[in-house]
Write a protein that holds these residues in place. Structure first.
Motif, PDB file in Angstrom:
ATOM      1  N   TYR A   1      16.349  10.162 -15.440  1.00  0.00           N
ATOM      2  CA  TYR A   1      15.804   8.812 -15.373  1.00  0.00           C
ATOM      3  C   TYR A   1      15.879   8.411 -13.910  1.00  0.00           C
ATOM      4  N   VAL A   2      14.736   8.284 -13.265  1.00  0.00           N
ATOM      5  CA  VAL A   2      14.650   8.003 -11.831  1.00  0.00           C
ATOM      6  C   VAL A   2      14.491   6.504 -11.623  1.00  0.00           C
ATOM      7  N   LEU A   3      15.380   5.911 -10.830  1.00  0.00           N
ATOM      8  CA  LEU A   3      15.248   4.500 -10.464  1.00  0.00           C
ATOM      9  C   LEU A   3      14.424   4.432  -9.191  1.00  0.00           C
ATOM     10  N   LYS A   4      13.353   3.691  -9.232  1.00  0.00           N
ATOM     11  CA  LYS A   4      12.439   3.649  -8.086  1.00  0.00           C
ATOM     12  C   LYS A   4      13.091   3.072  -6.840  1.00  0.00           C
ATOM     13  N   SER A   5      14.115   2.253  -7.003  1.00  0.00           N
ATOM     14  CA  SER A   5      14.795   1.690  -5.837  1.00  0.00           C
ATOM     15  C   SER A   5      15.507   2.771  -5.024  1.00  0.00           C
ATOM     16  N   GLY A   6      15.765   3.930  -5.622  1.00  0.00           N
ATOM     17  CA  GLY A   6      16.420   5.029  -4.919  1.00  0.00           C
ATOM     18  C   GLY A   6      15.458   6.032  -4.314  1.00  0.00           C
ATOM     19  N   LEU A   7      14.146   5.781  -4.428  1.00  0.00           N
ATOM     20  CA  LEU A   7      13.156   6.740  -3.932  1.00  0.00           C
ATOM     21  C   LEU A   7      12.716   6.439  -2.506  1.00  0.00           C
ATOM     22  N   LYS A   8      12.667   7.505  -1.737  1.00  0.00           N
ATOM     23  CA  LYS A   8      12.126   7.418  -0.384  1.00  0.00           C
ATOM     24  C   LYS A   8      10.652   7.792  -0.385  1.00  0.00           C
TER      25      LYS A   8
ATOM     26  N   ALA B   1      19.627   7.660  -9.850  1.00  0.00           N
ATOM     27  CA  ALA B   1      19.056   8.346 -11.000  1.00  0.00           C
ATOM     28  C   ALA B   1      20.146   8.620 -12.027  1.00  0.00           C
ATOM     29  N   VAL B   2      19.705   8.851 -13.247  1.00  0.00           N
ATOM     30  CA  VAL B   2      20.589   9.304 -14.316  1.00  0.00           C
ATOM     31  C   VAL B   2      20.153  10.720 -14.634  1.00  0.00           C
ATOM     32  N   PHE B   3      21.052  11.686 -14.394  1.00  0.00           N
ATOM     33  CA  PHE B   3      20.742  13.091 -14.614  1.00  0.00           C
ATOM     34  C   PHE B   3      21.367  13.533 -15.933  1.00  0.00           C
ATOM     35  N   PHE B   4      20.538  14.009 -16.852  1.00  0.00           N
ATOM     36  CA  PHE B   4      21.009  14.595 -18.091  1.00  0.00           C
ATOM     37  C   PHE B   4      21.070  16.091 -17.817  1.00  0.00           C
ATOM     38  N   VAL B   5      22.299  16.648 -17.802  1.00  0.00           N
ATOM     39  CA  VAL B   5      22.520  18.006 -17.304  1.00  0.00           C
ATOM     40  C   VAL B   5      23.005  18.951 -18.398  1.00  0.00           C
ATOM     41  N   LYS B   6      22.844  20.247 -18.120  1.00  0.00           N
ATOM     42  CA  LYS B   6      23.352  21.276 -19.026  1.00  0.00           C
ATOM     43  C   LYS B   6      24.867  21.399 -18.885  1.00  0.00           C
ATOM     44  N   THR B   7      25.358  21.404 -17.640  1.00  0.00           N
ATOM     45  CA  THR B   7      26.802  21.478 -17.372  1.00  0.00           C
ATOM     46  C   THR B   7      27.132  20.515 -16.240  1.00  0.00           C
TER      47      THR B   7
ATOM     48  N   PHE C   1      11.527   5.586 -14.327  1.00  0.00           N
ATOM     49  CA  PHE C   1      10.739   6.416 -15.237  1.00  0.00           C
ATOM     50  C   PHE C   1      11.512   7.680 -15.544  1.00  0.00           C
ATOM     51  N   PHE C   2      11.203   8.272 -16.698  1.00  0.00           N
ATOM     52  CA  PHE C   2      11.818   9.538 -17.079  1.00  0.00           C
ATOM     53  C   PHE C   2      10.989  10.686 -16.520  1.00  0.00           C
ATOM     54  N   LEU C   3      11.687  11.714 -16.066  1.00  0.00           N
ATOM     55  CA  LEU C   3      11.071  12.892 -15.466  1.00  0.00           C
ATOM     56  C   LEU C   3      11.660  14.107 -16.157  1.00  0.00           C
ATOM     57  N   ARG C   4      10.803  15.026 -16.589  1.00  0.00           N
ATOM     58  CA  ARG C   4      11.255  16.297 -17.176  1.00  0.00           C
ATOM     59  C   ARG C   4      11.145  17.356 -16.088  1.00  0.00           C
ATOM     60  N   PRO C   5      12.289  17.838 -15.557  1.00  0.00           N
ATOM     61  CA  PRO C   5      12.247  18.826 -14.473  1.00  0.00           C
ATOM     62  C   PRO C   5      11.462  20.071 -14.869  1.00  0.00           C
ATOM     63  N   THR C   6      10.743  20.633 -13.904  1.00  0.00           N
ATOM     64  CA  THR C   6       9.917  21.808 -14.169  1.00  0.00           C
ATOM     65  C   THR C   6      10.635  23.118 -13.883  1.00  0.00           C
ATOM     66  N   ASP C   7      11.808  23.069 -13.283  1.00  0.00           N
ATOM     67  CA  ASP C   7      12.567  24.283 -12.992  1.00  0.00           C
ATOM     68  C   ASP C   7      13.346  24.680 -14.243  1.00  0.00           C
ATOM     69  N   PRO C   8      12.915  25.742 -14.956  1.00  0.00           N
ATOM     70  CA  PRO C   8      13.588  26.112 -16.207  1.00  0.00           C
ATOM     71  C   PRO C   8      15.005  26.619 -15.997  1.00  0.00           C
ATOM     72  N   ASN C   9      15.350  27.020 -14.785  1.00  0.00           N
ATOM     73  CA  ASN C   9      16.683  27.542 -14.506  1.00  0.00           C
ATOM     74  C   ASN C   9      17.599  26.503 -13.870  1.00  0.00           C
ATOM     75  N   GLY C  10      17.088  25.302 -13.654  1.00  0.00           N
ATOM     76  CA  GLY C  10      17.898  24.246 -13.049  1.00  0.00           C
ATOM     77  C   GLY C  10      18.881  23.657 -14.049  1.00  0.00           C
ATOM     78  N   ASN C  11      19.803  22.855 -13.554  1.00  0.00           N
ATOM     79  CA  ASN C  11      20.839  22.254 -14.385  1.00  0.00           C
ATOM     80  C   ASN C  11      20.373  20.975 -15.077  1.00  0.00           C
ATOM     81  N   ASN C  12      19.331  20.344 -14.562  1.00  0.00           N
ATOM     82  CA  ASN C  12      18.859  19.082 -15.130  1.00  0.00           C
ATOM     83  C   ASN C  12      17.888  19.333 -16.281  1.00  0.00           C
ATOM     84  N   THR C  13      18.109  18.632 -17.408  1.00  0.00           N
ATOM     85  CA  THR C  13      17.186  18.737 -18.533  1.00  0.00           C
ATOM     86  C   THR C  13      16.250  17.533 -18.593  1.00  0.00           C
TER      87      THR C  13
END
Length: 154
Positions: A126-133, A55-61, A111-123
């Motif tokens: 981009y999830v690569l399906k090959s990495g999904l269990k 995945a590609v994580f777009f993060v706050k920090t 696919f792009f995913l918008r995390p639902t945890d407002p306090n999490g670090n990820n904004t």
């Protein structure tokens, strides 16, 4: 960008890929087979391939918060229409978020995913399906005139 056994940390301009709304509809301005990253602690910009990433994580920090426990089924999730999903990676990491409700998350490489945890670090992720269990659809979020304050008023 996170691979199974290492991460590449850098700065990417999400706006060069498109708006969050475009990305959730899988309408990126450019193919996502590589992402230009200004490598952390360097002035080098590299085209980093996404092919073998989980995945590609777009993060706050870049530090994150190891003590943070993700919130699930909370009221303060971003108000974005789409499918509410939970994804599990092969390394047992789990994340919940909103994805576009289209065939693209089934047919595309990722696919792009918008995390639902407002306090999490990820904004944005981009999830690569090959990495999904595993992948679960938890529900659907749509805008409704009854749910939007002032909608339908004249």
């Amino acid at each position: 960008m996170r691979y199974e056994n290492h991460a590449v940390r850098g700065f990417a301009e999400v706006s060069r890929l498109g708006s969050i709304e475009q990305l959730l509809r899988n309408e990126a301005l450019h193919p996502i087979d590589t992402i230009p990253l200004k490598i952390l602690d360097s002035n080098d910009v590299q085209q980093v391939p996404t092919k073998d990433a989980k995945a590609v994580f777009f993060v706050k920090t870049f530090d994150g918060d190891l003590r943070h426990r993700a919130l699930h089924f909370h009221e303060h999730a971003p108000t974005v229409p789409g499918l509410w999903v939970r994804v599990f990676f092969y390394d047992n990491e789990m994340i919940e978020g909103i994805i576009g409700n289209s065939k693209d998350f089934v047919l595309g490489d990722g696919f792009f995913l918008r995390p639902t945890d407002p306090n999490g670090n990820n904004t944005l992720v981009y999830v690569l399906k090959s990495g999904l269990k595993d992948f679960h659809i938890l529900g659907m979020r749509n805008f409704s005139k009854n749910l939007i304050p002032g909608a339908g008023e004249k």
